[in-house]
Design a protein around this motif. Structure first.
Motif, PDB file in Angstrom:
ATOM      1  N   ILE A 124      25.841  51.747  36.272  1.00  0.00           N
ATOM      2  CA  ILE A 124      25.730  50.586  35.381  1.00  0.00           C
ATOM      3  C   ILE A 124      26.522  49.433  35.981  1.00  0.00           C
ATOM      4  CG2 ILE A 124      26.278  49.696  33.082  1.00  0.00           C
ATOM      5  CD1 ILE A 124      25.846  52.585  32.071  1.00  0.00           C
ATOM      6  N   GLY A 125      25.907  48.258  36.013  1.00  0.00           N
ATOM      7  CA  GLY A 125      26.562  47.083  36.570  1.00  0.00           C
ATOM      8  C   GLY A 125      27.655  46.552  35.643  1.00  0.00           C
ATOM      9  N   TYR A 126      28.798  46.233  36.223  1.00  0.00           N
ATOM     10  CA  TYR A 126      29.929  45.659  35.494  1.00  0.00           C
ATOM     11  C   TYR A 126      30.363  44.366  36.167  1.00  0.00           C
ATOM     12  CZ  TYR A 126      31.007  49.572  32.396  1.00  0.00           C
ATOM     13  OH  TYR A 126      30.965  50.512  31.394  1.00  0.00           O
ATOM     14  N   THR A 127      30.909  43.483  35.367  1.00  0.00           N
ATOM     15  CA  THR A 127      31.556  42.274  35.866  1.00  0.00           C
ATOM     16  C   THR A 127      33.047  42.439  35.633  1.00  0.00           C
ATOM     17  OG1 THR A 127      29.627  40.921  35.381  1.00  0.00           O
ATOM     18  CG2 THR A 127      31.733  39.768  35.624  1.00  0.00           C
ATOM     19  N   TYR A 128      33.832  42.147  36.664  1.00  0.00           N
ATOM     20  CA  TYR A 128      35.283  42.299  36.605  1.00  0.00           C
ATOM     21  C   TYR A 128      35.956  40.954  36.840  1.00  0.00           C
ATOM     22  CZ  TYR A 128      34.130  47.190  37.420  1.00  0.00           C
ATOM     23  OH  TYR A 128      33.597  48.447  37.333  1.00  0.00           O
ATOM     24  N   LEU A 129      37.012  40.730  36.119  1.00  0.00           N
ATOM     25  CA  LEU A 129      37.893  39.591  36.367  1.00  0.00           C
ATOM     26  C   LEU A 129      39.286  40.163  36.521  1.00  0.00           C
ATOM     27  CD1 LEU A 129      38.754  36.599  36.474  1.00  0.00           C
ATOM     28  CD2 LEU A 129      38.964  36.698  33.997  1.00  0.00           C
ATOM     29  N   SER A 159      32.374  35.964  23.882  1.00  0.00           N
ATOM     30  CA  SER A 159      33.550  36.375  23.107  1.00  0.00           C
ATOM     31  C   SER A 159      34.481  37.250  23.949  1.00  0.00           C
ATOM     32  CB  SER A 159      33.103  37.121  21.856  1.00  0.00           C
ATOM     33  OG  SER A 159      34.202  37.611  21.147  1.00  0.00           O
ATOM     34  N   PHE A 160      33.903  38.175  24.715  1.00  0.00           N
ATOM     35  CA  PHE A 160      34.704  39.030  25.597  1.00  0.00           C
ATOM     36  C   PHE A 160      35.472  38.173  26.597  1.00  0.00           C
ATOM     37  CE2 PHE A 160      35.557  41.310  29.465  1.00  0.00           C
ATOM     38  CZ  PHE A 160      35.977  42.563  29.046  1.00  0.00           C
ATOM     39  N   ASP A 161      34.758  37.275  27.279  1.00  0.00           N
ATOM     40  CA  ASP A 161      35.391  36.422  28.291  1.00  0.00           C
ATOM     41  C   ASP A 161      36.467  35.530  27.670  1.00  0.00           C
ATOM     42  OD1 ASP A 161      33.699  37.602  30.136  1.00  0.00           O
ATOM     43  OD2 ASP A 161      32.344  35.880  30.258  1.00  0.00           O
ATOM     44  N   LYS A 162      36.216  35.027  26.475  1.00  0.00           N
ATOM     45  CA  LYS A 162      37.205  34.200  25.775  1.00  0.00           C
ATOM     46  C   LYS A 162      38.458  35.021  25.467  1.00  0.00           C
ATOM     47  CE  LYS A 162      37.788  31.421  21.597  1.00  0.00           C
ATOM     48  NZ  LYS A 162      37.160  30.985  20.339  1.00  0.00           N
ATOM     49  N   GLY A 163      38.283  36.254  25.020  1.00  0.00           N
ATOM     50  CA  GLY A 163      39.431  37.125  24.750  1.00  0.00           C
ATOM     51  C   GLY A 163      40.212  37.433  26.009  1.00  0.00           C
ATOM     52  N   CYS A 164      39.509  37.674  27.107  1.00  0.00           N
ATOM     53  CA  CYS A 164      40.162  37.939  28.389  1.00  0.00           C
ATOM     54  C   CYS A 164      40.974  36.730  28.825  1.00  0.00           C
ATOM     55  CB  CYS A 164      39.108  38.304  29.434  1.00  0.00           C
ATOM     56  SG  CYS A 164      39.799  38.646  31.072  1.00  0.00           S
ATOM     57  N   ASN A 165      40.387  35.550  28.713  1.00  0.00           N
ATOM     58  CA  ASN A 165      41.110  34.314  29.084  1.00  0.00           C
ATOM     59  C   ASN A 165      42.312  34.075  28.177  1.00  0.00           C
ATOM     60  OD1 ASN A 165      39.497  33.679  31.292  1.00  0.00           O
ATOM     61  ND2 ASN A 165      38.003  32.645  30.020  1.00  0.00           N
ATOM     62  N   ALA A 166      42.192  34.433  26.901  1.00  0.00           N
ATOM     63  CA  ALA A 166      43.324  34.263  25.983  1.00  0.00           C
ATOM     64  C   ALA A 166      44.491  35.170  26.370  1.00  0.00           C
ATOM     65  CB  ALA A 166      42.885  34.528  24.544  1.00  0.00           C
ATOM     66  N   VAL A 167      44.178  36.385  26.806  1.00  0.00           N
ATOM     67  CA  VAL A 167      45.236  37.289  27.277  1.00  0.00           C
ATOM     68  C   VAL A 167      45.892  36.704  28.532  1.00  0.00           C
ATOM     69  CG1 VAL A 167      45.751  39.581  28.212  1.00  0.00           C
ATOM     70  CG2 VAL A 167      44.247  39.346  26.232  1.00  0.00           C
ATOM     71  N   ALA A 168      45.074  36.139  29.424  1.00  0.00           N
ATOM     72  CA  ALA A 168      45.623  35.519  30.648  1.00  0.00           C
ATOM     73  C   ALA A 168      46.562  34.384  30.298  1.00  0.00           C
ATOM     74  CB  ALA A 168      44.486  35.028  31.534  1.00  0.00           C
ATOM     75  N   VAL A 169      46.173  33.532  29.371  1.00  0.00           N
ATOM     76  CA  VAL A 169      47.028  32.429  28.958  1.00  0.00           C
ATOM     77  C   VAL A 169      48.322  32.975  28.347  1.00  0.00           C
ATOM     78  CG1 VAL A 169      47.241  30.528  27.279  1.00  0.00           C
ATOM     79  CG2 VAL A 169      45.168  30.756  28.649  1.00  0.00           C
ATOM     80  N   SER A 170      48.193  34.011  27.531  1.00  0.00           N
ATOM     81  CA  SER A 170      49.354  34.638  26.897  1.00  0.00           C
ATOM     82  C   SER A 170      50.296  35.228  27.951  1.00  0.00           C
ATOM     83  CB  SER A 170      48.867  35.709  25.923  1.00  0.00           C
ATOM     84  OG  SER A 170      49.916  36.301  25.241  1.00  0.00           O
ATOM     85  N   LEU A 171      49.737  35.886  28.960  1.00  0.00           N
ATOM     86  CA  LEU A 171      50.562  36.471  30.031  1.00  0.00           C
ATOM     87  C   LEU A 171      51.237  35.395  30.876  1.00  0.00           C
ATOM     88  CD1 LEU A 171      48.323  39.396  31.262  1.00  0.00           C
ATOM     89  CD2 LEU A 171      50.701  39.604  30.530  1.00  0.00           C
ATOM     90  N   ASN A 172      50.581  34.269  31.021  1.00  0.00           N
ATOM     91  CA  ASN A 172      51.083  33.207  31.891  1.00  0.00           C
ATOM     92  C   ASN A 172      52.115  32.311  31.217  1.00  0.00           C
ATOM     93  OD1 ASN A 172      51.050  32.054  34.461  1.00  0.00           O
ATOM     94  ND2 ASN A 172      49.648  30.441  33.812  1.00  0.00           N
ATOM     95  N   SER A 173      52.316  32.499  29.922  1.00  0.00           N
ATOM     96  CA  SER A 173      53.269  31.621  29.225  1.00  0.00           C
ATOM     97  C   SER A 173      54.664  32.189  29.185  1.00  0.00           C
ATOM     98  CB  SER A 173      52.790  31.350  27.805  1.00  0.00           C
ATOM     99  OG  SER A 173      52.674  32.554  27.074  1.00  0.00           O
TER     100      SER A 173
END
Length: 173
Positions: A124-129, A159-173
């Motif tokens: 199954i194809g997956y996209t990873y960031l 929604s998934f990508d937005k949640g992932c980006n929100a975690v990144a912002v949270s980790l980067n602060s």
């Protein structure tokens, strides 16, 4: 209801609440790494030690969810210096390149420590960031993995990508 029944009911509720524990605010590496996750993400794995790992399942409402696991993981590893951090990132990227059907995707972030790619898991194809930070003697890896195509549609993917980006912002602060 007797005291015994109250205790049994309370114990059952406590066990049920543990079984469906929801993620929100997370602290790792003895409190030196903090981040927040959307409240509907479910913590499915926790490994303490070095490296320390937290994995969250992102609910997929589609019929294909039984064949896939959309997930986000945060790994924190003690690193002595910037060269060790660069070696850690290189090793992780090398492992990604060894995945079946690996293909890099152009990164829109412009960050040299962010990588987007596609690969296959069980056919199954997956996209990873993947994103990496070096802070206070720790290498921090955020890895978001979702099916490249989901029957849940583009709104779920967004929604998934937005949640992932929100975690990144949270980790980067």
């Amino acid at each position: 209801m007797t005291f015994r029944r109250y205790m049994i009911a309370a114990a059952a509720l406590a066990v049920a609440s543990i079984a469906v524990a929801q993620a929100d605010d997370v602290s790792m590496a003895s409190g030196s790494v903090h981040f927040s996750t959307p409240s509907n993400w479910v913590g499915i794995m926790q490994v303490d030690g070095d490296p320390e790992v937290r994995v969250f399942q992102v609910p997929d409402p589609s019929p294909s969810k039984s064949d896939t696991l959309a997930r986000v993981s945060v790994t924190v590893k003690q690193i002595s210096d910037l060269q060790s951090f660069n070696d850690y990132v290189s090793s992780s990227v090398s492992k990604a390149r060894d995945m079946k059907d690996y293909a890099p995707v152009a990164s829109a972030t412009g960050d040299q420590n962010s990588f987007i790619y596609t690969a296959s898991e069980s056919g199954i194809g997956y996209t990873y960031l993947e994103r990496y930070w070096y802070r206070n003697g720790h290498a921090i890896q955020l890895r978001c993995a979702r099916p490249t195509s989901s029957q849940a549609g583009t709104s779920w993917t967004t929604s998934f990508d937005k949640g992932c980006n929100a975690v990144a912002v949270s980790l980067n602060s």
